[in-house]
Design a protein around this motif. Structure first.
Motif, PDB file in Angstrom:
ATOM      1  N   GLY A  72      -8.679  -4.118 -59.119  1.00  0.00           N
ATOM      2  CA  GLY A  72      -9.440  -3.910 -60.342  1.00  0.00           C
ATOM      3  C   GLY A  72     -10.404  -5.010 -60.703  1.00  0.00           C
ATOM      4  O   GLY A  72     -11.094  -4.913 -61.723  1.00  0.00           O
ATOM      5  N   ALA A  73     -10.504  -6.079 -59.892  1.00  0.00           N
ATOM      6  CA  ALA A  73     -11.436  -7.167 -60.207  1.00  0.00           C
ATOM      7  C   ALA A  73     -12.867  -6.737 -59.903  1.00  0.00           C
ATOM      8  O   ALA A  73     -13.115  -5.875 -59.055  1.00  0.00           O
ATOM      9  CB  ALA A  73     -11.081  -8.414 -59.409  1.00  0.00           C
ATOM     10  N   SER A  74     -13.817  -7.358 -60.566  1.00  0.00           N
ATOM     11  CA  SER A  74     -15.223  -7.058 -60.321  1.00  0.00           C
ATOM     12  C   SER A  74     -15.631  -7.551 -58.936  1.00  0.00           C
ATOM     13  O   SER A  74     -15.015  -8.468 -58.378  1.00  0.00           O
ATOM     14  CB  SER A  74     -16.095  -7.744 -61.372  1.00  0.00           C
ATOM     15  N   PRO A  75     -16.686  -6.962 -58.351  1.00  0.00           N
ATOM     16  CA  PRO A  75     -17.171  -7.450 -57.050  1.00  0.00           C
ATOM     17  C   PRO A  75     -17.553  -8.927 -57.088  1.00  0.00           C
ATOM     18  O   PRO A  75     -17.327  -9.657 -56.116  1.00  0.00           O
ATOM     19  CB  PRO A  75     -18.383  -6.558 -56.772  1.00  0.00           C
ATOM     20  N   GLU A  76     -18.133  -9.384 -58.210  1.00  0.00           N
ATOM     21  CA  GLU A  76     -18.533 -10.791 -58.322  1.00  0.00           C
ATOM     22  C   GLU A  76     -17.324 -11.719 -58.258  1.00  0.00           C
ATOM     23  O   GLU A  76     -17.345 -12.738 -57.557  1.00  0.00           O
ATOM     24  CB  GLU A  76     -19.297 -11.014 -59.628  1.00  0.00           C
ATOM     25  N   LEU A  77     -16.248 -11.360 -58.993  1.00  0.00           N
ATOM     26  CA  LEU A  77     -15.050 -12.186 -58.982  1.00  0.00           C
ATOM     27  C   LEU A  77     -14.374 -12.139 -57.616  1.00  0.00           C
ATOM     28  O   LEU A  77     -13.921 -13.171 -57.102  1.00  0.00           O
ATOM     29  CB  LEU A  77     -14.076 -11.730 -60.071  1.00  0.00           C
TER      30      LEU A  77
END
Length: 303
Positions: free
Chosen positions: A117-122
């Motif tokens: 569920g983390a963002s692509p950036e993170l």
């Protein structure tokens, strides 16, 4: 210990520790871990057959790094400093890449050390890890100071609820901690869930779990920017020291089930908590030991 399982904190019997497996793997005539009985010492190793969850057919293979974290942040009195005594570092290099390991693209799709569920950036920032066995660090002092003054004030007043196990009431702890010797402030373990499946997620006081994750994921993305990062290369015999309240770190991608000295990464991690002490043995009050050291342990009178 150190988040390897849920349940109460306890001392693992020697036969079940990585040190025992290292000794058995090499044999007494070739290689031995330093003997110790202290709960403050943890053997950090890629030597087989310690990594049973990855054993498969027992041959050496690769695993991704661990999650970004600080050491033992889930206790009421968290570890403030840690250090590595480096006994062996990998020297092997892959001819085609000139690195010890190469990245597996599959890790980028479903990172095994993180909850989904983390963002692509993170996700990209988390997986920007060194490939020669270095320990990656990030400076949470510089990351805090880079934020606007008003946001720094908000973060300094922010409390988070940490728990040892799911279902515990837990306790409120400051998100920003102050080094008592220098007065320097840093973000302390600004992660929503650095040990998924082992320790429960953190909740920000006054926020729902969803709001907490959004808030802390944004902070983690900020902290892991390249300008705050440093990858430390270890040399055999080094002592590497860091402050857990002012930094975060990660374990690098590894070859596991190592069978050769040139592929071996072996260190002893020592962790410290409590008021600073400049002589041994420490003279901590018994009440403090019983409240903060499980099981109760103090430094020996003689060495």
């Amino acid at each position: 210990m150190d988040g390897d399982s849920s349940g109460p904190v306890e001392i693992v019997p020697y036969a079940d520790r990585p040190a025992a497996k290292v000794d058995a793997w090499f044999g007494e005539d070739k290689f031995r871990c330093l003997k110790h009985d202290s709960p403050a010492v943890l053997t950090v190793s890629n030597i087989g057959p310690a990594h049973t969850e990855h054993e498969g057919d027992g041959t050496m293979h690769y695993v991704d790094g661990t999650a970004w974290h600080t050491d033992i942040e889930y206790e009421r009195d968290p570890m403030h400093t840690s250090m590595f005594l480096v006994q062996c570092e990998p020297t092997a290099r892959k001819p085609d890449a000139e690195t010890w390991v190469t990245r597996d693209p599959a890790w980028d799709v479903n990172p095994p050390s993180y909850a989904p569920g983390a963002s692509p950036e993170l996700t990209k920032a988390r997986l920007n890890l060194p490939l020669n066995g270095e320990t990656p660090f990030a400076d949470t002092v510089a990351a805090l100071q880079a934020l606007p003054q008003e946001e720094q004030k908000v973060l300094e007043a922010t409390m988070v609820r940490r728990r040892l196990n799911a279902g515990d009431e837990g306790w409120l702890a400051p998100l920003v901690r102050v080094c008592p010797l220098t007065g320097i402030k840093g973000l302390h373990s600004p992660f929503y869930n650095s040990r998924p499946g082992k320790r429960p997620p953190v909740e920000v006081e006054g926020m729902t779990p969803e709001e907490s994750r959004k808030f802390l994921d944004r902070l983690e993305t900020h902290v892991l920017q390249p300008q705050f990062r440093y990858d430390h290369f270890h040399n055999t015999g080094d002592v590497t020291y860091w402050h857990n309240w002012l930094t975060v770190h990660n374990g690098p991608p590894l070859k596991v089930l190592s069978q050769d000295r040139e592929d071996t990464r072996l260190m002893f991690r020592l962790s410290c908590k409590g008021p600073p002490c400049y002589e041994l043995p420490r003279k901590d009050p018994q009440a403090w030991l019983e409240a903060n050291i499980t099981p109760v342990y103090t430094t020996p009178e003689h060495y």
